[in-house]
Write an enzyme that holds these catalytic residues in place. Structure first.
Site, PDB file in Angstrom:
ATOM      1  N   LYS A   1      -4.058  20.397   8.627  1.00 28.23           N
ATOM      2  CA  LYS A   1      -3.543  21.581   7.923  1.00 28.23           C
ATOM      3  C   LYS A   1      -2.051  21.817   8.163  1.00 28.23           C
ATOM      4  CE  LYS A   1      -7.214  23.948   6.004  1.00 28.23           C
ATOM      5  NZ  LYS A   1      -8.383  23.397   6.678  1.00 28.23           N
TER       6      LYS A   1
ATOM      7  N   SER B   1      -9.510  32.396   9.478  1.00 29.08           N
ATOM      8  CA  SER B   1      -9.837  32.519  10.895  1.00 29.08           C
ATOM      9  C   SER B   1      -9.924  31.122  11.488  1.00 29.08           C
ATOM     10  CB  SER B   1     -11.152  33.275  11.076  1.00 29.08           C
ATOM     11  OG  SER B   1     -12.117  32.762  10.197  1.00 29.08           O
TER      12      SER B   1
ATOM     13  N   GLU C   1     -19.152  16.328   1.614  1.00 29.06           N
ATOM     14  CA  GLU C   1     -19.415  17.743   1.870  1.00 29.06           C
ATOM     15  C   GLU C   1     -20.680  17.922   2.698  1.00 29.06           C
ATOM     16  OE1 GLU C   1     -18.281  20.947  -1.388  1.00 29.06           O
ATOM     17  OE2 GLU C   1     -19.760  19.519  -2.098  1.00 29.06           O
TER      18      GLU C   1
ATOM     19  N   GLY D   1     -23.271  23.257   1.841  1.00 26.49           N
ATOM     20  CA  GLY D   1     -22.112  23.808   1.129  1.00 26.49           C
ATOM     21  C   GLY D   1     -21.636  22.786   0.121  1.00 26.49           C
TER      22      GLY D   1
ATOM     23  N   ASP E   1     -20.909  22.816  -3.086  1.00 31.93           N
ATOM     24  CA  ASP E   1     -20.366  23.311  -4.363  1.00 31.93           C
ATOM     25  C   ASP E   1     -19.466  22.291  -5.063  1.00 31.93           C
ATOM     26  OD1 ASP E   1     -18.813  24.394  -1.916  1.00 31.93           O
ATOM     27  OD2 ASP E   1     -17.322  24.313  -3.502  1.00 31.93           O
TER      28      ASP E   1
ATOM     29  N   SER F   1     -10.594  14.804  10.112  1.00 33.17           N
ATOM     30  CA  SER F   1      -9.668  15.869   9.694  1.00 33.17           C
ATOM     31  C   SER F   1      -9.200  16.806  10.804  1.00 33.17           C
ATOM     32  CB  SER F   1     -10.304  16.685   8.568  1.00 33.17           C
ATOM     33  OG  SER F   1     -11.508  17.275   9.009  1.00 33.17           O
TER      34      SER F   1
HETATM   35  C1  LIG Z   1      -9.543  23.048   6.265  1.00 31.52           C
HETATM   36  C2  LIG Z   1     -10.275  21.917   6.844  1.00 31.52           C
HETATM   37  C3  LIG Z   1     -11.058  21.062   6.036  1.00 31.52           C
HETATM   38  C4  LIG Z   1     -11.237  21.265   4.544  1.00 31.52           C
HETATM   39  O1  LIG Z   1     -10.020  21.054   3.857  1.00 31.52           O
HETATM   40  P1  LIG Z   1      -9.870  21.459   2.312  1.00 31.52           P
HETATM   41  O2  LIG Z   1      -8.462  21.121   1.982  1.00 31.52           O
HETATM   42  O3  LIG Z   1     -10.151  22.929   2.190  1.00 31.52           O
HETATM   43  O4  LIG Z   1     -10.862  20.665   1.550  1.00 31.52           O
HETATM   44  C5  LIG Z   1     -11.660  19.982   6.638  1.00 31.52           C
HETATM   45  N1  LIG Z   1     -11.562  19.746   7.963  1.00 31.52           N
HETATM   46  C6  LIG Z   1     -10.828  20.549   8.779  1.00 31.52           C
HETATM   47  C7  LIG Z   1     -10.759  20.222  10.213  1.00 31.52           C
HETATM   48  C8  LIG Z   1     -10.154  21.665   8.234  1.00 31.52           C
HETATM   49  O5  LIG Z   1      -9.443  22.449   9.040  1.00 31.52           O
END
Ligand SMILES: *Cc1c(COP(=O)(O)O)cnc(C)c1O
Length: 328
Positions: free
Chosen positions: A60, A85, A211, A215, A217, A311
């Site tokens: 992010k 959050s 996904e 969830g 969607d 991620s």
């Molecule tokens: C926000 C987040 C996601 C999802 O990312 P999107 O861009 O909303 O699809 C996945 N993994 C982590 C660790 C995140 O912080």
């Protein structure tokens, strides 16, 4: 600008490349890890892009830093507001501190104190609201309007999407052409950005979104070609509890993503602990989604070169220890 039946495509590979220049020297060029055990188990050559090692512990930071870099001087002077959050809060707080932009983050009163403290620790002002009496988005928009702050959304913004795409750009530049790229999907910011980069740099690569089953969607939206939503899904993948994709991400996902897969929470937990134990990668549940699709056999990847985006790694260890006991 290209337009599709689903809406305009507001982000191009050029935007991702420009974002890469903006974040250079600020975001970490995260490591790519491989495992002979994973390769043997899947019959594939697998490359894990480890965004759990990114600043503040998740990808992010890329999108937040890019978006804050692109504010007009007047906007930068007034400051920004985000509501989250989770990881987006810390990403905007840290990017704000590095760029000298004041950040205010709207969080629910019952947000975990560690998250509130972490966000304050990066220098942001935390504005707490009562989620029983106020709708988060309405509340955030009201404060942003009153104070003249620019709202930085967690995924549905072209500058955020372009920033997230730099993760896949770095991965492909480092390891070469891929057959598949697996990316987790909440609101689709990371998925669409990465798919744009893969489409440009490795044209034969199929980008696949993953996904949580509870969830799903985006998977339903992808299959029905109509934006679908779900409400407060109870999945352990808290980063993917978003209600739906957005106006920016939905058309991009339809244009650049080849398929969507889902994994259930049990598969997710198994993969999370497997990554910890076998690869020594500390991931949070959402961070294990893409790897789970591969390791739980949702995709036949034999003989293929596969990129997997891990991620993020912001997981509550007390919570994880309890899950471990319950799955023994
Ligand atoms: C926000 C987040 C996601 C999802 O990312 P999107 O861009 O909303 O699809 C996945 N993994 C982590 C660790 C995140 O912080």
């Amino acid at each position: 600008m290209n337009s599709t039946d689903f809406g305009p495509l507001l982000v191009s590979y050029e935007d991702v490349a420009a974002a890469a220049q903006r974040i250079a020297g600020q975001a970490i060029r995260t490591p790519v890890m491989t495992s002979t055990t994973v390769d043997a188990r899947t019959g594939a050559k697998v490359f894990f892009k480890c965004e759990n090692f990114q600043r503040m512990g998740a990808f992010k930071f890329r999108g937040a830093y890019n978006a804050l870099s692109l504010l007009t001087p007047e906007e930068a002077k007034r400051g920004v507001l985000a509501y989250s959050s989770g990881n987006h809060a810390q990403a905007v707080a840290l990017a704000g501190r590095l760029l000298g932009v004041k950040a205010a983050i709207v969080m629910p009163m019952d947000a975990p104190p560690v998250k509130v403290e972490a966000t304050r620790g990066y220098g942001a002002e935390v504005i707490l609201y009562d989620k029983h009496t106020a709708d988060r988005e309405t509340f955030a928009r009201k404060i942003a309007a009153e104070r003249g702050l620019a709202l930085i959304p967690p995924f549905d913004h072209p500058h955020v999407v372009a920033g997230q795409g730099t993760a896949a750009k770095e991965l492909i530049e480092e390891v070469g052409q891929l057959d598949y790229l697996l990316v987790c999907c909440g609101g689709g910011g990371l998925l669409s950005g990465c798919a744009i980069a893969a489409n440009a740099l490795s044209p034969n690569c199929k980008s696949i979104g993953v996904e949580p089953e509870l969830g799903d969607d985006a998977t339903r939206s992808f299959r029905t070609k109509t934006l679908q939503s779900c409400h407060n899904p109870e999945t352990i993948a808290d980063g993917a509890r978003t209600h739906s994709m957005g106006k920016v991400t939905f058309p991009l996902v339809m244009a650049y993503v080849a398929d969507m897969l889902t994994v259930n929470d049990a598969e997710l937990l198994r993969t999370m602990f497997w990554l910890w134990e076998r690869m020594k990668i500390v991931v949070e549940p959402t961070g294990a989604l893409a790897a789970a699709a591969l390791l739980e056999g949702k995709l036949d990847a034999k003989g293929k070169r596969v990129g997997v985006i891990v991620s993020g790694g912001n997981v509550d260890l007390d919570w994880a220890a309890k899950q471990r006991v319950s799955t023994q």
